[in-house]
Design an enzyme around this catalytic site. Structure first.
Site, PDB file in Angstrom:
ATOM      1  N   GLU A  48       7.376   8.077   9.514  1.00  9.72           N
ATOM      2  CA  GLU A  48       7.502   9.487   9.106  1.00  9.72           C
ATOM      3  C   GLU A  48       8.883   9.770   8.524  1.00  9.72           C
ATOM      4  O   GLU A  48       9.768   8.903   8.518  1.00  9.72           O
ATOM      5  CB  GLU A  48       7.187  10.385  10.304  1.00  9.72           C
ATOM      6  CG  GLU A  48       5.758  10.148  10.777  1.00  9.72           C
ATOM      7  CD  GLU A  48       5.271  11.135  11.817  1.00  9.72           C
ATOM      8  OE1 GLU A  48       6.095  11.846  12.424  1.00  9.72           O
ATOM      9  OE2 GLU A  48       4.039  11.174  12.013  1.00  9.72           O
ATOM     10  N   GLU A  59      -1.687   1.986   7.564  1.00  6.60           N
ATOM     11  CA  GLU A  59      -2.506   1.143   6.688  1.00  6.60           C
ATOM     12  C   GLU A  59      -1.773   0.847   5.387  1.00  6.60           C
ATOM     13  O   GLU A  59      -1.747  -0.278   4.892  1.00  6.60           O
ATOM     14  CB  GLU A  59      -3.835   1.855   6.358  1.00  6.60           C
ATOM     15  CG  GLU A  59      -4.692   2.177   7.569  1.00  6.60           C
ATOM     16  CD  GLU A  59      -4.423   3.551   8.141  1.00  6.60           C
ATOM     17  OE1 GLU A  59      -3.238   3.954   8.245  1.00  6.60           O
ATOM     18  OE2 GLU A  59      -5.397   4.234   8.496  1.00  6.60           O
TER      19      GLU A  59
HETATM   20  N1  THU Z   1      -1.552   8.390   9.899  1.00  8.37           N
HETATM   21  C1  THU Z   1      -1.692   7.049   9.687  1.00  8.37           C
HETATM   22  O1  THU Z   1      -0.755   6.255   9.902  1.00  8.37           O
HETATM   23  N2  THU Z   1      -2.885   6.601   9.195  1.00  8.37           N
HETATM   24  C2  THU Z   1      -3.933   7.409   8.881  1.00  8.37           C
HETATM   25  O2  THU Z   1      -4.903   6.951   8.274  1.00  8.37           O
HETATM   26  C3  THU Z   1      -3.902   8.814   9.271  1.00  8.37           C
HETATM   27  C4  THU Z   1      -2.578   9.366   9.657  1.00  8.37           C
HETATM   28  C5  THU Z   1      -0.244   8.883  10.387  1.00  8.37           C
HETATM   29  C6  THU Z   1       0.523   9.699   9.384  1.00  8.37           C
HETATM   30  C7  THU Z   1       1.407  10.524  10.291  1.00  8.37           C
HETATM   31  O3  THU Z   1       2.582   9.793  10.586  1.00  8.37           O
HETATM   32  C8  THU Z   1       0.588  10.681  11.566  1.00  8.37           C
HETATM   33  O4  THU Z   1      -0.425   9.697  11.514  1.00  8.37           O
HETATM   34  C9  THU Z   1      -0.042  12.040  11.749  1.00  8.37           C
HETATM   35  O5  THU Z   1      -0.758  12.408  10.637  1.00  8.37           O
END
Ligand code: THU
Length: 148
Positions: A48, A59
């Site tokens: 993030e 992913e």
């Molecule tokens: N997130 C992922 O890493 N993969 C996904 O397919 C959905 C969301 C993460 C992004 C963010 O850091 C957190 O999950 C909340 O949305």
């Protein structure tokens, strides 16, 4: 076709990858383990950012790591996600942007997406099932696809 043992190994590695999640804003931790055609497994976690939009999903981290190392052929990806400090009790299905990135490098009828709660409890579907009628490189025609 990949074996049950391979699937369980990928899930275990996705669970390990999730430990590196950098998610101080959502506190939602995701891990991914991407299986390349040559047997290599590339891990990814969500990363993030204080400006929010630069956030990268687990992913895509795995895909971009692989492609940047010259790996472009893939068989499957395992994904696990849950809030920090909690057991993995939910299926964290890949977001739309990640599905589109998979569409760039994978055969939608063949590439497997394994979304897991544990090594024993998982959903395994093709990219095509997650992204029906997806737009991909084939739409642009073979001559337009940049191969180098
Ligand atoms: N997130 C992922 O890493 N993969 C996904 O397919 C959905 C969301 C993460 C992004 C963010 O850091 C957190 O999950 C909340 O949305």
């Amino acid at each position: 076709m990949i074996s049950d043992e391979t699937i369980r190994n990928l899930i275990a590695q996705a669970i390990t990858a999730r430990e590196n999640s950098y998610s101080p804003y959502s506190h939602y931790q995701v891990g991914a383990a991407l299986l390349a055609e040559d047997g290599q497994i590339i891990l990814g976690c969500n990363i993030e950012n204080a400006a929010y939009t630069p956030t990268n999903c687990a992913e895509r981290t795995a895909f971009f790591k692989a492609v940047s190392e010259g790996i472009r052929s893939f068989l499957a990806i395992a994904v696990v996600g849950s809030p920090a400090g909690e057991e993995i009790t939910q299926f964290a299905y890949p977001c739309g942007v990640c599905r589109q990135v998979m569409m760039e490098f994978c055969d939608p009828a063949e590439f497997l997406i394994i979304v897991a709660k544990s090594q024993a409890e998982y959903v395994c579907l093709t990219l095509e099932q997650f992204l029906p009628n997806g737009f991909g490189p084939d739409n642009l025609g073979p001559s337009d696809r940049q191969e180098e």
